[in-house]
Design a protein around this motif. Structure first.
Motif, PDB file in Angstrom:
ATOM      1  N   GLY A  52      17.186  -0.376   0.633  1.00 34.49           N
ATOM      2  CA  GLY A  52      17.286   0.639   1.667  1.00 34.49           C
ATOM      3  C   GLY A  52      16.352   1.821   1.499  1.00 34.49           C
ATOM      4  O   GLY A  52      16.431   2.782   2.252  1.00 34.49           O
ATOM      5  N   LYS A  53      15.433   1.747   0.528  1.00 29.62           N
ATOM      6  CA  LYS A  53      14.498   2.843   0.265  1.00 29.62           C
ATOM      7  C   LYS A  53      13.081   2.395   0.579  1.00 29.62           C
ATOM      8  O   LYS A  53      12.659   1.314   0.178  1.00 29.62           O
ATOM      9  CB  LYS A  53      14.582   3.265  -1.203  1.00 29.62           C
ATOM     10  N   LYS A  54      12.337   3.252   1.280  1.00 29.14           N
ATOM     11  CA  LYS A  54      10.947   2.934   1.586  1.00 29.14           C
ATOM     12  C   LYS A  54      10.130   3.058   0.306  1.00 29.14           C
ATOM     13  O   LYS A  54      10.207   4.060  -0.402  1.00 29.14           O
ATOM     14  CB  LYS A  54      10.395   3.871   2.652  1.00 29.14           C
ATOM     15  N   VAL A  55       9.336   2.001   0.010  1.00 27.75           N
ATOM     16  CA  VAL A  55       8.516   2.005  -1.201  1.00 27.75           C
ATOM     17  C   VAL A  55       7.030   1.828  -0.902  1.00 27.75           C
ATOM     18  O   VAL A  55       6.223   1.742  -1.806  1.00 27.75           O
ATOM     19  CB  VAL A  55       8.997   0.934  -2.214  1.00 27.75           C
ATOM     20  N   GLY A  56       6.661   1.762   0.369  1.00 26.33           N
ATOM     21  CA  GLY A  56       5.269   1.620   0.754  1.00 26.33           C
ATOM     22  C   GLY A  56       5.154   0.909   2.088  1.00 26.33           C
ATOM     23  O   GLY A  56       6.132   0.804   2.846  1.00 26.33           O
ATOM     24  N   TYR A  57       3.938   0.420   2.357  1.00 28.83           N
ATOM     25  CA  TYR A  57       3.653  -0.293   3.598  1.00 28.83           C
ATOM     26  C   TYR A  57       2.935  -1.598   3.307  1.00 28.83           C
ATOM     27  O   TYR A  57       2.180  -1.702   2.335  1.00 28.83           O
ATOM     28  CB  TYR A  57       2.789   0.567   4.534  1.00 28.83           C
ATOM     29  N   LEU A  58       3.173  -2.577   4.165  1.00 27.48           N
ATOM     30  CA  LEU A  58       2.487  -3.854   4.049  1.00 27.48           C
ATOM     31  C   LEU A  58       0.991  -3.638   4.172  1.00 27.48           C
ATOM     32  O   LEU A  58       0.541  -2.861   5.019  1.00 27.48           O
ATOM     33  CB  LEU A  58       2.989  -4.791   5.155  1.00 27.48           C
ATOM     34  N   GLU A  59       0.210  -4.306   3.336  1.00 20.77           N
ATOM     35  CA  GLU A  59      -1.244  -4.154   3.375  1.00 20.77           C
ATOM     36  C   GLU A  59      -1.790  -4.506   4.750  1.00 20.77           C
ATOM     37  O   GLU A  59      -1.223  -5.306   5.489  1.00 20.77           O
ATOM     38  CB  GLU A  59      -1.908  -4.998   2.286  1.00 20.77           C
ATOM     39  N   SER A  60      -2.915  -3.890   5.096  1.00 18.55           N
ATOM     40  CA  SER A  60      -3.494  -4.006   6.440  1.00 18.55           C
ATOM     41  C   SER A  60      -3.772  -5.439   6.854  1.00 18.55           C
ATOM     42  O   SER A  60      -3.463  -5.835   7.977  1.00 18.55           O
ATOM     43  CB  SER A  60      -4.784  -3.193   6.512  1.00 18.55           C
ATOM     44  N   ALA A  61      -4.356  -6.243   5.960  1.00 24.93           N
ATOM     45  CA  ALA A  61      -4.708  -7.623   6.325  1.00 24.93           C
ATOM     46  C   ALA A  61      -3.468  -8.427   6.690  1.00 24.93           C
ATOM     47  O   ALA A  61      -3.459  -9.182   7.671  1.00 24.93           O
ATOM     48  CB  ALA A  61      -5.466  -8.294   5.180  1.00 24.93           C
ATOM     49  N   GLU A  91       0.836  -1.204   0.000  1.00 28.37           N
ATOM     50  CA  GLU A  91       0.000   0.000   0.000  1.00 28.37           C
ATOM     51  C   GLU A  91       0.869   1.250   0.000  1.00 28.37           C
ATOM     52  O   GLU A  91       1.962   1.256   0.555  1.00 28.37           O
ATOM     53  CB  GLU A  91      -0.898   0.016   1.237  1.00 28.37           C
ATOM     54  N   GLY A  92       0.358   2.302  -0.608  1.00 23.29           N
ATOM     55  CA  GLY A  92       1.006   3.604  -0.551  1.00 23.29           C
ATOM     56  C   GLY A  92       2.153   3.803  -1.515  1.00 23.29           C
ATOM     57  O   GLY A  92       2.902   4.775  -1.388  1.00 23.29           O
ATOM     58  N   GLU A  93       2.312   2.932  -2.524  1.00 20.70           N
ATOM     59  CA  GLU A  93       3.437   3.081  -3.454  1.00 20.70           C
ATOM     60  C   GLU A  93       3.390   4.391  -4.216  1.00 20.70           C
ATOM     61  O   GLU A  93       4.417   4.899  -4.649  1.00 20.70           O
ATOM     62  CB  GLU A  93       3.507   1.963  -4.504  1.00 20.70           C
ATOM     63  N   SER A  94       2.190   4.952  -4.370  1.00 23.30           N
ATOM     64  CA  SER A  94       2.071   6.218  -5.121  1.00 23.30           C
ATOM     65  C   SER A  94       2.887   7.332  -4.462  1.00 23.30           C
ATOM     66  O   SER A  94       3.317   8.261  -5.134  1.00 23.30           O
ATOM     67  CB  SER A  94       0.608   6.638  -5.241  1.00 23.30           C
ATOM     68  N   LEU A  95       3.133   7.217  -3.169  1.00 27.64           N
ATOM     69  CA  LEU A  95       3.926   8.217  -2.456  1.00 27.64           C
ATOM     70  C   LEU A  95       5.426   8.021  -2.643  1.00 27.64           C
ATOM     71  O   LEU A  95       6.217   8.885  -2.265  1.00 27.64           O
ATOM     72  CB  LEU A  95       3.612   8.170  -0.956  1.00 27.64           C
ATOM     73  N   TYR A  96       5.811   6.878  -3.212  1.00 24.27           N
ATOM     74  CA  TYR A  96       7.226   6.525  -3.289  1.00 24.27           C
ATOM     75  C   TYR A  96       7.669   6.219  -4.728  1.00 24.27           C
ATOM     76  O   TYR A  96       8.568   5.414  -4.954  1.00 24.27           O
ATOM     77  CB  TYR A  96       7.504   5.318  -2.376  1.00 24.27           C
ATOM     78  N   GLN A  97       7.051   6.873  -5.709  1.00 28.24           N
ATOM     79  CA  GLN A  97       7.380   6.623  -7.111  1.00 28.24           C
ATOM     80  C   GLN A  97       8.832   6.971  -7.440  1.00 28.24           C
ATOM     81  O   GLN A  97       9.478   6.267  -8.216  1.00 28.24           O
ATOM     82  CB  GLN A  97       6.414   7.380  -8.031  1.00 28.24           C
ATOM     83  N   ASP A  98       9.368   8.031  -6.851  1.00 24.86           N
ATOM     84  CA  ASP A  98      10.766   8.397  -7.116  1.00 24.86           C
ATOM     85  C   ASP A  98      11.717   7.303  -6.635  1.00 24.86           C
ATOM     86  O   ASP A  98      12.687   6.968  -7.315  1.00 24.86           O
ATOM     87  CB  ASP A  98      11.121   9.725  -6.450  1.00 24.86           C
ATOM     88  N   ALA A  99      11.449   6.735  -5.466  1.00 22.79           N
ATOM     89  CA  ALA A  99      12.289   5.661  -4.944  1.00 22.79           C
ATOM     90  C   ALA A  99      12.202   4.433  -5.855  1.00 22.79           C
ATOM     91  O   ALA A  99      13.228   3.822  -6.175  1.00 22.79           O
ATOM     92  CB  ALA A  99      11.868   5.288  -3.523  1.00 22.79           C
ATOM     93  N   LEU A 100      11.008   4.089  -6.297  1.00 23.84           N
ATOM     94  CA  LEU A 100      10.839   2.936  -7.178  1.00 23.84           C
ATOM     95  C   LEU A 100      11.548   3.154  -8.514  1.00 23.84           C
ATOM     96  O   LEU A 100      12.201   2.247  -9.031  1.00 23.84           O
ATOM     97  CB  LEU A 100       9.360   2.638  -7.387  1.00 23.84           C
ATOM     98  N   LEU A 101      11.444   4.351  -9.055  1.00 28.66           N
ATOM     99  CA  LEU A 101      12.120   4.661 -10.308  1.00 28.66           C
ATOM    100  C   LEU A 101      13.635   4.537 -10.152  1.00 28.66           C
ATOM    101  O   LEU A 101      14.321   3.994 -11.025  1.00 28.66           O
ATOM    102  CB  LEU A 101      11.747   6.070 -10.784  1.00 28.66           C
ATOM    103  N   SER A 102      14.168   4.988  -9.016  1.00 29.77           N
ATOM    104  CA  SER A 102      15.620   4.894  -8.797  1.00 29.77           C
ATOM    105  C   SER A 102      16.081   3.441  -8.656  1.00 29.77           C
ATOM    106  O   SER A 102      17.218   3.120  -8.983  1.00 29.77           O
ATOM    107  CB  SER A 102      16.040   5.710  -7.579  1.00 29.77           C
TER     108      SER A 102
END
Length: 175
Positions: free
Chosen positions: A116-125, A70-81
């Motif tokens: 070493g880069k945050k790319v989101g959070y584990l889904e709630s379930a 969850e929340g990958e939309s907040l970490y697009q720059d990290a994913l691109l890198s």
């Protein structure tokens, strides 16, 4: 209330805290009607407290990559890198991720870290499942290493897709 019911309740509350934090992060809160209309910067948002794990445990999945981050939309720059660049075709970039424990408002969350880069959070379930397993096995503050896949990230004439992350993380009780 039995111990199992208590642990389930604690896990539910922890998952709700994680969902509330992600919702807060996505909300784009502003300073309020009487203040300026500038958005709150990421530095001004309440941040989870990173917990120092006493161990990193490997987690073997089944190769299905069914657990959504969850929340990958907040970490697009990290994913691109990490991936390097967007391509014409949607990507499937296999890698390893660490589920790093964090605490927000007294609830245990798991940040998904790749290189070493945050790319989101584990889904709630799945957060509920992990929190219950950690409590049941008295693991304390543990991180988990899992297989991960970065997907999407395509770029074509006039359009492009965001990156997503899925984990090869299977609930041990689903056997």
């Amino acid at each position: 209330m039995t111990e199992k019911e208590w642990l389930a309740l604690v896990a539910i509350v922890a998952g709700l805290g994680g969902a509330a934090w992600l919702s807060y992060r996505r909300s784009g809160l502003t300073a309020g009607p009487s203040a300026q209309t500038n958005e709150v910067t990421e530095e001004e948002l309440p941040q989870p407290r990173v917990l120092r794990p006493s161990r990193v445990l490997p987690w073997e999945g089944d190769g299905e990559f069914e657990t959504q981050v969850e929340g990958e939309s907040l970490y697009q720059d990290a994913l691109l890198s990490i991936v390097g660049e967007k391509t014409e075709e949607s990507q499937e970039f296999e890698t390893r991720a660490v589920l790093a424990p964090e605490e927000f408002n007294g609830n245990r969350l798991y940040a998904v870290m790749i290189e070493g880069k945050k790319v989101g959070y584990l889904e709630s379930a799945m957060t509920l499942v992990l929190n219950e397993m950690v409590a049941r096995n008295n693991l304390g503050v543990a991180a988990f290493e899992v297989d991960a896949m970065i997907t999407g990230g395509w770029k074509r004439a006039g359009s492009e897709g965001m990156f997503g992350v899925v984990l090869d993380l299977v609930d041990e009780d689903d056997d």
